[in-house]
Design an enzyme around this catalytic site. Sequence first.
Site, short mmCIF file in Angstrom:
data_model
loop_
_atom_site.label_atom_id
_atom_site.label_comp_id
_atom_site.label_asym_id
_atom_site.label_seq_id
_atom_site.Cartn_x
_atom_site.Cartn_y
_atom_site.Cartn_z
N CYS A 165 0.79 -1.23 0.00
CA CYS A 165 0.00 0.00 0.00
C CYS A 165 0.83 1.28 0.00
O CYS A 165 0.27 2.37 0.04
CB CYS A 165 -0.97 -0.03 1.16
N HIS A 293 -2.80 8.09 5.99
CA HIS A 293 -3.02 6.77 5.40
C HIS A 293 -4.41 6.27 5.83
O HIS A 293 -5.16 5.78 5.00
CB HIS A 293 -1.90 5.82 5.84
N GLU A 304 -1.17 5.91 13.73
CA GLU A 304 -1.03 7.13 12.93
C GLU A 304 -1.59 8.35 13.67
O GLU A 304 -1.02 9.44 13.59
CB GLU A 304 -1.72 6.96 11.57
N LYS A 322 -10.04 7.77 2.96
CA LYS A 322 -10.44 6.44 2.47
C LYS A 322 -11.94 6.19 2.70
O LYS A 322 -12.50 5.26 2.13
CB LYS A 322 -9.57 5.35 3.09
N HIS A 327 -9.90 1.72 0.50
CA HIS A 327 -8.44 1.58 0.48
C HIS A 327 -8.06 1.06 -0.89
O HIS A 327 -8.29 -0.11 -1.21
CB HIS A 327 -7.98 0.64 1.59
N PHE A 385 2.12 -3.20 3.95
CA PHE A 385 2.51 -4.48 4.55
C PHE A 385 4.03 -4.61 4.49
O PHE A 385 4.68 -4.07 3.60
CB PHE A 385 1.90 -5.64 3.74
#
Lengths: 401, 265
Positions: A165, A293, A304, A322, A327, A385
Amino acid sequence: MPVPIPPLAVSAYTATSAMGHGLDAHLEALHERRSGLRPNDFGSAPLPCWIGRVDGVEAVALPADLAGWDCRNNRLAWLGLNQDGFLDRVLAARDRYGASRVALLLGTSTASIGATEEAYRRLDADGRFPPDLQRPPVHAPHSLAGFAAAALGLEGPCLTVSTACSSSAKVFASAERLIRLGLADAAVVGGVDTLCDSVLFGFNALELVAREPCRPFDRTRGGISIGEAAGFALLERAEAAPHAPRLLGYGEASDAHHMSTPHPDGLGAELALRDALARAGLQPAQVDYVNLHGTASLKNDEVEAALVARAFPPATRASGTKGYTGHTLGAAGAVEAAIALLAIEHGLVPGNLGGDTPDPACGPQFAWENEQRPVDVALSNSFGFGGNNACLVFARAGAPA
Amino acid sequence: MSALRVHVAGIGLWSAQLADFAALREWLAGRPAAAPAAKPPAAALPPNERRRAPESVLLAAEVAGQAVAMSGLAASELACVFASSHGDQAITDYMCATLAQAPAELSPTRFHNSVHNAPAGYWTIATGCHAPSTAVCAHRASFGAGLLEAAALVAADRRPVLLVCSDTPGSGPLGRITGCTDAFACALVLTAQPDAATLARLDLALQPAGDAAASWPEALPAAWRQGSPSAPALPLLALLAQASGHCRLDVADGLAMDVTMEKPA
């Protein structure tokens, strides 16, 4: 710490996501606080969740000479390239610099794996791919960049970045290095990922998919909504486009913690942020807006939110988008870079969508509603990831004063 | 065309025939060693990680460990670029087969191991590396494109970089399409400045490919090149076994990289 870099011009950019095709559709959806998420109507088997599906991908026809690249991901790429006059801007840059002097760097998480999945559903009696899907380049993770190189007629460095991502944030960094070193005069960067069984059932197996529309930074968030998108930008030296917004910096760092869970203290994310600000020659207080994110996974948002609270003063605005797009995985970096650039261009801090009962970890930096205010400097966070973190810094031309 | 200069401080290699760079030297000198074990030891990974790691990760970690050990540098300080044309083909085959039959039964572990940056993730976790890491591909030009990415990072940020290029053999119906028959992996540790550990200096120049194809050493069997999309790295590795010379690598369709190699005096 890195030394500051010469800013680059973002001389063109575009986005296509569940919010719509092109920048105007994105700006309108942001102004109206209208989510693009819908109940899942995709996939070879039912999965009760919400998705960010792009309308009209199935109807896209690739030009005849590109037909060998046909698959959902490359159709979405073609749809995206044809918004906002982006394709023509690239062709003009190709004519100006020469095809071998324009680099092409694209991020994707799963490229056209959807076509490979389809081939496995339609294997013949001998276990072979059906004839119409016996197209090896489509079954490789470089499919997207290979297609785009053919579609744009580019002959410079051509690379796929696939770090889950963070993929299409990191391409901005790779492009900046090639231009600074004189290996290219311009670069097309971006990312495309499409809905496919691999990510829907994969994230479902990890128990990361929400049953309802995702709610980033909500106290009772239930996981992610998967989306698809295409985002692109054209980067050139600053003098080539004196009034275009700037890429001022970027940061990249690794968590060294876990394959699918972020570092509990946000170590890699903070290193990427500090690295990005140092390269941009900025202090945190000079940042007007951070596009987060914000996946709506339990862990990402917790880590975050804490990073935002400790790294920025209350005047800096922060939100995740998002809730609008879902996402979009390997496309998220490019799409959210476009949203950060829209924030600069239109003086719009988009309110975080879906966080009706804010997580207590969220500080005063969070914009829960839209705010109309000048945005000179905007950041975009992307984490993947494997603990792969990236942060981009954009600014209005001439800013900060 | 602009050129990049980097220095090689470490070399790793693993293939069906060669267990390390020394084995390639021996092979080129007409003394082929016995073929290595089927599974690379990947000693750089802690035992727990080694048990969990898929084949693609073991392969990448094996050559990364070799190259870093030769360089004498700390793995935790190296930015890293992991290139692979196809990633872990056994996992892709498993995922597509499972999704076609029983999608709800997909293994969460195999899913998170399926990401292209799984080797980068395992490696940075195993070595405590917080430096930038990336995972890239460029179909059959993945080595040349990965070398360009790594060398640009070395030159732009003046920092040492680990480059790994690896591919597992194909598996199942997908394997027939990719045509990968052999495992192949190699690694280089690249530095901006020469020092006592420098093995070779590389000058890299991009050129439109024109009609001149990428080079292939006559001494090496052509079947090695066909067996893996990472094997186009072998011309550079064979060059590094010599005193000096040139080779040409593919970087993209229509774009080549001319490499000039010299050894320190």
